[in-house]
Write an enzyme that holds these catalytic residues in place. Structure first.
Site, PDB file in Angstrom:
ATOM      1  N   ALA A  91      31.044  32.739  77.076  1.00 54.83           N
ATOM      2  CA  ALA A  91      30.375  31.886  78.070  1.00 54.83           C
ATOM      3  C   ALA A  91      29.325  32.679  78.841  1.00 54.83           C
ATOM      4  O   ALA A  91      29.318  32.723  80.078  1.00 54.83           O
ATOM      5  CB  ALA A  91      31.398  31.248  79.012  1.00 54.83           C
ATOM      6  N   SER A  92      28.433  33.313  78.072  1.00 54.78           N
ATOM      7  CA  SER A  92      27.332  34.105  78.644  1.00 54.78           C
ATOM      8  C   SER A  92      27.808  35.210  79.583  1.00 54.78           C
ATOM      9  O   SER A  92      27.114  35.585  80.526  1.00 54.78           O
ATOM     10  CB  SER A  92      26.335  33.193  79.374  1.00 54.78           C
ATOM     11  OG  SER A  92      25.739  32.292  78.474  1.00 54.78           O
ATOM     12  N   TYR A 130      14.842  34.646  68.009  1.00 52.63           N
ATOM     13  CA  TYR A 130      15.308  35.696  68.933  1.00 52.63           C
ATOM     14  C   TYR A 130      14.259  36.798  69.031  1.00 52.63           C
ATOM     15  O   TYR A 130      13.850  37.342  68.023  1.00 52.63           O
ATOM     16  CB  TYR A 130      16.614  36.321  68.446  1.00 52.63           C
ATOM     17  CG  TYR A 130      17.811  35.419  68.365  1.00 52.63           C
ATOM     18  CD1 TYR A 130      17.834  34.146  68.929  1.00 52.63           C
ATOM     19  CD2 TYR A 130      18.956  35.821  67.686  1.00 52.63           C
ATOM     20  CE1 TYR A 130      18.940  33.332  68.834  1.00 52.63           C
ATOM     21  CE2 TYR A 130      20.078  35.013  67.588  1.00 52.63           C
ATOM     22  CZ  TYR A 130      20.061  33.773  68.159  1.00 52.63           C
ATOM     23  OH  TYR A 130      21.170  32.973  68.047  1.00 52.63           O
ATOM     24  N   PHE A 140      28.193  31.791  72.178  1.00 52.66           N
ATOM     25  CA  PHE A 140      28.560  31.766  73.604  1.00 52.66           C
ATOM     26  C   PHE A 140      30.068  31.953  73.754  1.00 52.66           C
ATOM     27  O   PHE A 140      30.711  31.326  74.598  1.00 52.66           O
ATOM     28  CB  PHE A 140      28.124  30.457  74.273  1.00 52.66           C
ATOM     29  CG  PHE A 140      26.660  30.373  74.615  1.00 52.66           C
ATOM     30  CD1 PHE A 140      25.806  31.443  74.417  1.00 52.66           C
ATOM     31  CD2 PHE A 140      26.128  29.206  75.140  1.00 52.66           C
ATOM     32  CE1 PHE A 140      24.455  31.352  74.734  1.00 52.66           C
ATOM     33  CE2 PHE A 140      24.768  29.109  75.460  1.00 52.66           C
ATOM     34  CZ  PHE A 140      23.937  30.194  75.258  1.00 52.66           C
ATOM     35  N   LEU A 183      33.305  34.914  81.064  1.00 56.85           N
ATOM     36  CA  LEU A 183      34.720  35.142  80.759  1.00 56.85           C
ATOM     37  C   LEU A 183      35.114  36.620  80.765  1.00 56.85           C
ATOM     38  O   LEU A 183      36.289  36.948  80.630  1.00 56.85           O
ATOM     39  CB  LEU A 183      35.078  34.502  79.409  1.00 56.85           C
ATOM     40  CG  LEU A 183      34.942  32.969  79.384  1.00 56.85           C
ATOM     41  CD1 LEU A 183      35.155  32.427  77.986  1.00 56.85           C
ATOM     42  CD2 LEU A 183      35.918  32.313  80.368  1.00 56.85           C
ATOM     43  N   THR A 184      34.132  37.500  80.967  1.00 56.12           N
ATOM     44  CA  THR A 184      34.478  38.908  81.154  1.00 56.12           C
ATOM     45  C   THR A 184      35.086  39.143  82.537  1.00 56.12           C
ATOM     46  O   THR A 184      35.742  40.155  82.774  1.00 56.12           O
ATOM     47  CB  THR A 184      33.236  39.814  81.029  1.00 56.12           C
ATOM     48  OG1 THR A 184      32.321  39.524  82.098  1.00 56.12           O
ATOM     49  CG2 THR A 184      32.545  39.609  79.684  1.00 56.12           C
ATOM     50  N   GLY A 185      34.823  38.188  83.456  1.00 58.69           N
ATOM     51  CA  GLY A 185      35.349  38.312  84.804  1.00 58.69           C
ATOM     52  C   GLY A 185      34.430  39.024  85.774  1.00 58.69           C
ATOM     53  O   GLY A 185      34.772  39.186  86.958  1.00 58.69           O
TER      54      GLY A 185
END
Length: 322
Positions: free
Chosen positions: A215-216, A53, A212, A219-221
């Site tokens: 889901a990157s 990273y 994840f 899923l926050t919308g």
């Protein structure tokens, strides 16, 4: 905040582990320090990083995240308050993944130097190289544990067969055992955990932590159309989620989030930490406001009906594929 032990160790983690991939990538040093200070204040004391990273970012060579975390721990004098996980095995410029003994021993010393510490709480095999015997990899960790450089070990992204072989070698040859297994797992992608990996981990008392988890960010919308992705760092990760399956999951998240008065991210993380066999979800944040979802996830009580609604929405793609 409730904490759980990682595997059969004395290491404890809150239900959410902070993912350090953002340090030196989407957060500079000053911004990283601010987030780290806030995490510690809130009780999120488990930090997950890796030597690689964030090598993928322009101008980076790898090790940026470890350097930032190390400098922060030293300046704040908080090493003893942090459960620190890092990883080895990714391509750091050598042109291939590598979990040979010589490579691990060398890479561990480099990580320790960047982290400005003399021990790593949890050291992961980041990726399999599909050629090194599991006994050789575990013998490297045995040496690191013996000299105090590493407390415990974990694995990430191994196939069920290689994880099984590793656990058998630990048992049969008195080698260190993987105490934690880290894998991608979220409402969009469940197959990499549910099945053989979950059974193996439950049978062998191996904790599962999930990456994840949001889901990157899908899923926050905040990503609902292709236009929402333009100019975003995570565009390539998220673009394939904008199908009927993804939209159905967002609809279910919207409904559960509205019912509880919390964010979609809070619900998505709460779903993970309430799933069988999951010890903690790994999630990142780039703003103080994003940490609110961590607090929501650890505080909310999802009902059986909530979990069933989310399970059904996220499993429909499996049914369609069959």
């Amino acid at each position: 905040m409730d904490v759980k032990n990682l595997g059969n160790t004395d290491l404890q983690t809150p239900p959410i582990i902070f993912g350090g991939n953002v340090f030196g990538w989407t957060l500079d040093e000053k911004e990283s320090f601010k987030i780290l200070d806030e995490l510690l204040e809130k009780g999120y004391t488990c930090i997950d990083t890796a030597d690689v990273y964030s090598r993928w970012a322009d101008g980076n060579e790898g090790g940026e995240s470890e350097k930032i975390i190390g400098k922060w721990m030293k300046e704040r004098q908080v090493r003893d308050k942090i459960t620190l996980a890092t990883k080895v095995g990714s391509d750091m410029g050598q042109g291939q993944k590598d979990i040979s003994k010589n490579y691990i021993l060398k890479a561990a010393q480099e990580s320790l130097k960047r982290l400005q510490t003399d021990y790593i709480d949890l050291y992961y095999t980041h990726w399999d190289d599909d050629r090194t015997p599991v006994e050789e990899t575990l013998s490297a960790y045995q040496e690191l544990i013996k000299n105090g450089a590493v407390k415990y070990i974990g694995a990430s992204n191994l196939s069920p067969a290689r994880l099984r072989d590793s656990l058998n070698a630990s048992n049969d040859k008195s080698l260190p055992k993987y105490q934690v297994f880290q894998q991608e797992y979220n409402l969009m992608n469940r197959d990499k955990v549910e099945g053989d990996i979950l059974k193996l981990c439950q049978t062998n008392n191996v904790s599962i932590t999930t990456y994840f988890s949001l889901a990157s960010g899908f899923l926050t919308g905040k990503y609902r159309t292709k236009d929402d992705l333009e100019g975003q760092n995570r565009k390539d990760f998220v673009k394939d989620y904008l199908d009927d399956h993804g939209k159905n999951i967002l609809k279910s998240l919207d409904e559960v989030a509205e019912e509880h008065g919390i964010s979609n991210a809070g619900v998505a993380l709460a779903w993970i930490i309430n799933r069988p066999g999951i010890t903690a979800a790994i999630a990142s944040a780039t703003k103080s406001s994003h940490l609110k979802a961590f607090d929501e996830a650890t505080a909310v009580q999802l009902s059986k009906a909530d979990m069933e609604k989310l399970n059904e929405a996220s499993s429909k793609k499996k049914q369609q594929d069959n």
